[in-house]
Every structure is written in C-alpha cells, then in structure tokens.
Motif scaffolding. Structure first.
Motif, PDB file in Angstrom:
ATOM      1  N   ASP A  94       0.878  -1.176   0.000  1.00  0.00           N
ATOM      2  CA  ASP A  94       0.000   0.000   0.000  1.00  0.00           C
ATOM      3  C   ASP A  94       0.912   1.222   0.000  1.00  0.00           C
ATOM      4  N   VAL A  95       1.077   1.839  -1.160  1.00  0.00           N
ATOM      5  CA  VAL A  95       2.098   2.870  -1.372  1.00  0.00           C
ATOM      6  C   VAL A  95       1.468   4.251  -1.286  1.00  0.00           C
ATOM      7  N   SER A  96       2.114   5.141  -0.523  1.00  0.00           N
ATOM      8  CA  SER A  96       1.686   6.530  -0.404  1.00  0.00           C
ATOM      9  C   SER A  96       2.687   7.432  -1.109  1.00  0.00           C
ATOM     10  N   VAL A  97       2.181   8.468  -1.776  1.00  0.00           N
ATOM     11  CA  VAL A  97       3.025   9.367  -2.563  1.00  0.00           C
ATOM     12  C   VAL A  97       2.872  10.791  -2.032  1.00  0.00           C
ATOM     13  N   ASP A  98       3.985  11.486  -1.893  1.00  0.00           N
ATOM     14  CA  ASP A  98       3.964  12.890  -1.458  1.00  0.00           C
ATOM     15  C   ASP A  98       5.320  13.502  -1.787  1.00  0.00           C
ATOM     16  N   SER A  99       5.499  14.758  -1.412  1.00  0.00           N
ATOM     17  CA  SER A  99       6.772  15.433  -1.652  1.00  0.00           C
ATOM     18  C   SER A  99       7.091  16.326  -0.464  1.00  0.00           C
ATOM     19  N   THR A 100       8.346  16.748  -0.406  1.00  0.00           N
ATOM     20  CA  THR A 100       8.778  17.678   0.638  1.00  0.00           C
ATOM     21  C   THR A 100       9.812  18.620   0.051  1.00  0.00           C
ATOM     22  N   ALA A 101       9.763  19.873   0.447  1.00  0.00           N
ATOM     23  CA  ALA A 101      10.713  20.880  -0.022  1.00  0.00           C
ATOM     24  C   ALA A 101      11.894  20.949   0.945  1.00  0.00           C
ATOM     25  N   VAL A 102      13.076  21.070   0.382  1.00  0.00           N
ATOM     26  CA  VAL A 102      14.305  21.112   1.160  1.00  0.00           C
ATOM     27  C   VAL A 102      15.007  22.431   0.859  1.00  0.00           C
ATOM     28  N   ARG A 103      15.354  23.146   1.897  1.00  0.00           N
ATOM     29  CA  ARG A 103      16.075  24.411   1.719  1.00  0.00           C
ATOM     30  C   ARG A 103      17.508  24.127   1.285  1.00  0.00           C
ATOM     31  N   ALA A 104      17.945  24.806   0.248  1.00  0.00           N
ATOM     32  CA  ALA A 104      19.309  24.654  -0.242  1.00  0.00           C
ATOM     33  C   ALA A 104      20.212  25.693   0.404  1.00  0.00           C
ATOM     34  N   HIS A 105      21.336  25.242   0.925  1.00  0.00           N
ATOM     35  CA  HIS A 105      22.328  26.142   1.513  1.00  0.00           C
ATOM     36  C   HIS A 105      22.923  27.028   0.417  1.00  0.00           C
ATOM     37  N   LEU A 152      17.427  23.181  -8.619  1.00  0.00           N
ATOM     38  CA  LEU A 152      17.316  24.305  -7.701  1.00  0.00           C
ATOM     39  C   LEU A 152      16.208  25.230  -8.195  1.00  0.00           C
ATOM     40  N   GLY A 153      15.216  25.475  -7.357  1.00  0.00           N
ATOM     41  CA  GLY A 153      14.124  26.358  -7.723  1.00  0.00           C
ATOM     42  C   GLY A 153      14.078  27.565  -6.806  1.00  0.00           C
ATOM     43  N   ARG A 154      13.658  28.685  -7.323  1.00  0.00           N
ATOM     44  CA  ARG A 154      13.600  29.918  -6.540  1.00  0.00           C
ATOM     45  C   ARG A 154      12.257  30.042  -5.837  1.00  0.00           C
ATOM     46  N   SER A 155      12.303  30.522  -4.615  1.00  0.00           N
ATOM     47  CA  SER A 155      11.089  30.792  -3.847  1.00  0.00           C
ATOM     48  C   SER A 155      11.365  32.005  -2.968  1.00  0.00           C
ATOM     49  N   ARG A 156      10.367  32.388  -2.169  1.00  0.00           N
ATOM     50  CA  ARG A 156      10.561  33.547  -1.300  1.00  0.00           C
ATOM     51  C   ARG A 156      11.683  33.324  -0.288  1.00  0.00           C
ATOM     52  N   GLY A 157      11.876  32.084   0.097  1.00  0.00           N
ATOM     53  CA  GLY A 157      12.914  31.790   1.085  1.00  0.00           C
ATOM     54  C   GLY A 157      14.276  31.529   0.501  1.00  0.00           C
ATOM     55  N   GLY A 158      14.387  31.557  -0.820  1.00  0.00           N
ATOM     56  CA  GLY A 158      15.666  31.280  -1.461  1.00  0.00           C
ATOM     57  C   GLY A 158      15.578  30.041  -2.332  1.00  0.00           C
ATOM     58  N   PHE A 159      16.702  29.403  -2.563  1.00  0.00           N
ATOM     59  CA  PHE A 159      16.749  28.204  -3.383  1.00  0.00           C
ATOM     60  C   PHE A 159      16.190  27.013  -2.609  1.00  0.00           C
ATOM     61  N   THR A 160      15.406  26.189  -3.293  1.00  0.00           N
ATOM     62  CA  THR A 160      14.865  24.972  -2.692  1.00  0.00           C
ATOM     63  C   THR A 160      14.905  23.838  -3.714  1.00  0.00           C
TER      64      THR A 160
END
Length: 310
Positions: A94-105, A152-160
């Motif tokens: 029973d597989v669940s799918v999702d995602s999470t954003a990680v802040r890039a240094h 690397l994607g841009r967001s309000r908090g910087g690269f993610t």
C-alpha cells in the motif's frame, strides 16, 4: 564502532554486493571505513573537510560518495536490500506518494553547467545482471537532473529542492525523484511510480505495481486517475471542491463521483513519517551539494539506512 556506524549485521548484508576492483584494476581502500565516513557526514551534515580522522582522508570519502552516486552503486545497494525484504514478505505494497521541499544552503548554488556525459562513471555492479534495470533507470534520472538546472528552484525563502517519494506501508521510501522546489506535485505522480522497481529474488521482472496508491488532493487530476486505472492500480485520492462543483454543473456529462475510502486514507500518514525519517539526516534536511546527482546519492544513502535499520 562509533555512534551511527554500520553494525556487524548491517555490514554482512552489504559486503557481498560492494564492487571489488578499484581504479585501473587496483583495490579499493577499506569499504567499511569509507561508508562509515559517508554515514557520519549524511547524519551530521558537517563539511567533508571536517570528517574525523578515524574515517581516513576526507578526499577518499568524498570521492567515493560522489562516484557511487554517479555510477549507481548506492541505488544498487538499496535495490538489493529492498529485494531481500520483498522476498521475505516484509514490504507492505500500500504505497503513499507525497513530496517535501528542502532548503538549499548558499553553498549549493553556483555549479558550472556540465553535460550529462561529463558525469563521472565507474564500473560498479559488474556482473550483476539483476540490477541492470536499476542502473538504466538511474542513467535516465541523471540526465533529467542535469537538464533541470541541478534541481534548484527559486522561492521567497531562497533556493529549494523538492524530493518526491513513494513510501511503502512501513514508512520506508521505495522511490525518489528530485525536482526544483517550485515544481508541482501532481504532474510527477507517474514519474515517481515508474521509479518503483523491486527486483525478484529469483527469475522474473522487478515488481513495479503497488496494490494500492494513496495521495492527497494535489494528485487528484483526471490524468493521474486515468494513469492508475490503465495500470490496474486501485487508489484513494480525495477530490477537490472545485472539481466536485465542476462535475455537478456538467450534470450527467460530468461522470460518476470518484470513490473515496476515508478509513483507508488515514494510512497516508506513512509517507509523512517516511519524510520525517529522511529529514532526521541533516545532510538531507538541508542541501549542501552543488550537483543534484550527488544530493540524490545522499538521499539514497539515508534511505538505505532506513531500510537496514527499520
């Protein structure tokens, strides 16, 4: 043995799968010591130069991790551990799918553009025909990673960077996909599920079809539902309110309501718990690597340890 190092039981499970020869037919330095150095860095997130001396030269540990991230050795080890678990019936499909954003240094930015052919390769997994599909799949992922601007994607908090993953019912990741942080979740359901490939213990093609798929409203597109039906995979995905209104407004042309099992949907928390386990490794929770394929190797190492220790 230091805290977080491989135990004797864990080392026994990995030792026979590791590559034997080194560069130009030479011998690798102690695999166990180098892997323990990689684990220390993945767990603590320290700079490679700050590795304790008991792991040997930091350059050796870093280059081994970088090379094994590129040539598929980490992916091969993870695949073989998953195959052993599946052979003993210890995978809940029973597989669940999702995602999470990680802040890039900030040190993760500034990588020079390199074509996929320039990614370092080395002959790991020689003679292991059963993992050839894993290595071919990794080659495709590496090409996608390089072509997407190091994820690397841009967001309000910087690269993610965003980690898309599929987790089995015991909170262990089955498949991983990296994208830039601003990419949506729904369009990558197919790509994540196509990375699920657990080799058989004997003959036969790897298992790639889950018994059931659970996902949140971000994945509730008609395209995703048609893809799952075409593969014969049952799924539990809630429908958004705007989709419900649109279907009601169309009357009989809107089609039947989608089925939704509220009790079964509660099991979707397994992917959230799998994400929490991954982010317990500091080098996963914050991306320090400039190259996306090296960061993918870091996440794969963390996933491998979750499988070994759960």
């Amino acid at each position: 043995m230091g805290r977080g190092d491989l135990t004797n039981a864990e080392w026994d499970r990995l030792e026979s799968f590791l590559p034997r020869g080194g560069a130009r037919g030479g011998r690798w330095s102690d695999h166990r010591r180098v892997i323990n150095g990689v684990l220390y860095r993945v767990r603590t997130g320290v700079q490679w130069r700050d590795l304790p001396e008991r792991f040997g030269p930091w350059e050796t540990v870093y280059k081994r991790h970088r090379r094994w991230s590129a040539d598929g050795t980490w992916a091969m080890l993870l695949s073989l551990v998953q195959a052993a678990e599946d052979a003993e019936g210890r995978i809940d499909w029973d597989v669940s799918v999702d995602s999470t954003a990680v802040r890039a240094h900030q040190h993760a930015a500034g990588a020079r553009k390199v074509p996929p052919a320039a990614v370092p390769q080395k002959g790991a997994g020689q003679g292991t025909n059963r993992v050839d599909p894993v290595l071919r799949g990794l080659a495709v992922r590496l090409e996608e990673v390089v072509s997407s601007g190091e994820c690397l994607g841009r967001s309000r908090g910087g690269f993610t960077t965003k980690i898309h993953l599929a987790a089995e019912g015991r909170c262990r990741p089955l498949a991983l996909v990296l994208t830039p942080g601003h990419y949506g979740d729904g369009p990558h359901l197919k790509r994540v599920l196509e990375q699920v490939s657990v080799p058989r213990a004997g003959v036969g093609r790897p298992r790639s079809r889950p018994d059931h798929v659970l996902a949140d409203k971000a994945y509730t597109s008609r395209k995703n539902r048609c893809y799952l039906r075409r593969r014969g995979v049952r799924h539990t995905i809630p429908e958004r309110l705007d989709q419900q209104r649109h279907r009601h407004n169309r009357g009989s042309d809107g089609g039947r309501p989608t089925g939704f099992d509220r009790e079964r949907y509660k099991k979707r928390n397994t992917v959230e718990r799998a994400i929490n386990r991954l982010k317990g490794f500091r080098a996963v929770a914050t991306r320090y690597e400039k190259r996306a394929y090296v960061y993918l190797g870091t996440v794969t190492v963390a996933t491998l340890m979750i499988w070994l220790r759960t």
